[in-house]
Design a protein around this motif. Structure first.
Motif, PDB file in Angstrom:
ATOM      1  N   GLY A  23       0.830  -1.204   0.000  1.00  0.00           N
ATOM      2  CA  GLY A  23       0.000   0.000   0.000  1.00  0.00           C
ATOM      3  C   GLY A  23       0.863   1.251   0.000  1.00  0.00           C
ATOM      4  N   ASP A 122      -7.898   9.382   6.980  1.00  0.00           N
ATOM      5  CA  ASP A 122      -8.225   9.091   8.372  1.00  0.00           C
ATOM      6  C   ASP A 122      -7.572  10.075   9.335  1.00  0.00           C
ATOM      7  N   THR A 146      -7.165  10.458  -0.694  1.00  0.00           N
ATOM      8  CA  THR A 146      -8.409  10.018  -0.067  1.00  0.00           C
ATOM      9  C   THR A 146      -9.172   9.003  -0.917  1.00  0.00           C
ATOM     10  N   ARG A 147      -9.666   7.992  -0.246  1.00  0.00           N
ATOM     11  CA  ARG A 147     -10.556   7.005  -0.876  1.00  0.00           C
ATOM     12  C   ARG A 147     -12.013   7.317  -0.551  1.00  0.00           C
ATOM     13  N   LEU A 148     -12.224   8.303   0.317  1.00  0.00           N
ATOM     14  CA  LEU A 148     -13.565   8.604   0.816  1.00  0.00           C
ATOM     15  C   LEU A 148     -14.167   9.848   0.183  1.00  0.00           C
ATOM     16  N   SER A 164      -7.811   8.836  -4.543  1.00  0.00           N
ATOM     17  CA  SER A 164      -6.854   7.738  -4.433  1.00  0.00           C
ATOM     18  C   SER A 164      -7.551   6.419  -4.721  1.00  0.00           C
ATOM     19  N   ASP A 165      -6.846   5.527  -5.417  1.00  0.00           N
ATOM     20  CA  ASP A 165      -7.369   4.179  -5.639  1.00  0.00           C
ATOM     21  C   ASP A 165      -7.323   3.389  -4.335  1.00  0.00           C
ATOM     22  N   THR A 166      -8.282   2.524  -4.168  1.00  0.00           N
ATOM     23  CA  THR A 166      -8.270   1.634  -3.009  1.00  0.00           C
ATOM     24  C   THR A 166      -7.213   0.557  -3.214  1.00  0.00           C
ATOM     25  N   TYR A 167      -6.329   0.428  -2.235  1.00  0.00           N
ATOM     26  CA  TYR A 167      -5.301  -0.613  -2.281  1.00  0.00           C
ATOM     27  C   TYR A 167      -5.218  -1.185  -0.879  1.00  0.00           C
ATOM     28  N   HIS A 168      -5.777  -2.375  -0.708  1.00  0.00           N
ATOM     29  CA  HIS A 168      -5.837  -2.927   0.638  1.00  0.00           C
ATOM     30  C   HIS A 168      -4.495  -3.544   1.034  1.00  0.00           C
ATOM     31  N   SER A 170      -2.194  -3.618   4.996  1.00  0.00           N
ATOM     32  CA  SER A 170      -2.221  -3.165   6.373  1.00  0.00           C
ATOM     33  C   SER A 170      -0.997  -3.661   7.127  1.00  0.00           C
TER      34      SER A 170
END
Length: 200
Positions: A23, A122, A146-148, A164-168, A170
């Motif tokens: 990520g 966040d 931001t993804r939101l 921003s693209d979602t890239y999971h 963690s």
């Protein structure tokens, strides 16, 4: 879409990077796609927000970041982003305050009166609670990937929102044993040094 074509396009990215994962590598690419051509990555020594945690050593986290930049070049060979890994906070020691780091890098990274500092969506609701926030408000341009969508910003700080693209991926999931979220070189380092329970 590039943020601007007229700035020097340097950005700072801080974090614990415990460990750096794919990520983060994808975020390097997004910084380049947003128009930055220079990224200074600054691993914290001890996060003000995570004082009770016990991350991998600063030396290990810095080493993994260097390896992650090589993984990044393999995955995104057409990017021309210049990445510098700074050991400033490790050499300073103690709790890492963003305001101290901005002061140290201001002359080197200042862009139209402010330093571009990358954060995630966040972080935005808590900006006003950061240490020495009045200084940050006057000297930092927060670049929020931001993804939101646009997040409510009541801090008074300048925030530029970049879709921003979602890239999971963690760090906590890596520490729990999911090493698939690591780049090739970082994963090899983790196994070789038996970090996060790897190789047991």
């Amino acid at each position: 879409m590039p943020i601007t074509e007229t700035r020097n396009r340097t950005a700072l990215l801080g974090g614990t990077f415990d460990p750096v994962h794919m990520g983060h590598v994808h975020l390097f690419h997004e910084a380049f796609a947003a128009g930055f051509n220079r990224l200074i990555v600054i691993p914290v020594y001890l996060s003000n927000f995570k004082r009770s945690t016990h991350p991998a050593s600063f030396q290990s986290r810095a080493a993994m970041l260097h390896l992650a930049t090589l993984d990044y070049k393999d995955i995104y060979p057409d990017d021309t982003l210049d990445i510098e890994i700074s050991l400033f906070e490790g050499e300073k020691g103690g709790v890492s305050y963003t305001s101290d780091t901005i002061r140290a890098f201001y002359d080197k990274a200042e862009d139209d009166g402010k330093v571009n500092f990358i954060v995630g969506d966040d972080i935005i609701p808590t900006l006003g609670h950061w240490h020495d926030f009045d200084y940050l408000r006057r000297h930092v341009r927060f670049i929020c990937f931001t993804r939101l969508g646009r997040v409510e910003n009541s801090s008074g700080a300048e925030v530029v929102f970049v879709p921003s693209d979602t890239y999971h991926a963690s760090s906590s999931e890596v520490r729990a044993g999911d090493f698939s979220m690591l780049g090739k070189r970082v994963r090899e380092y983790v196994y070789a040094n038996k970090l996060y329970g790897a190789g047991k």
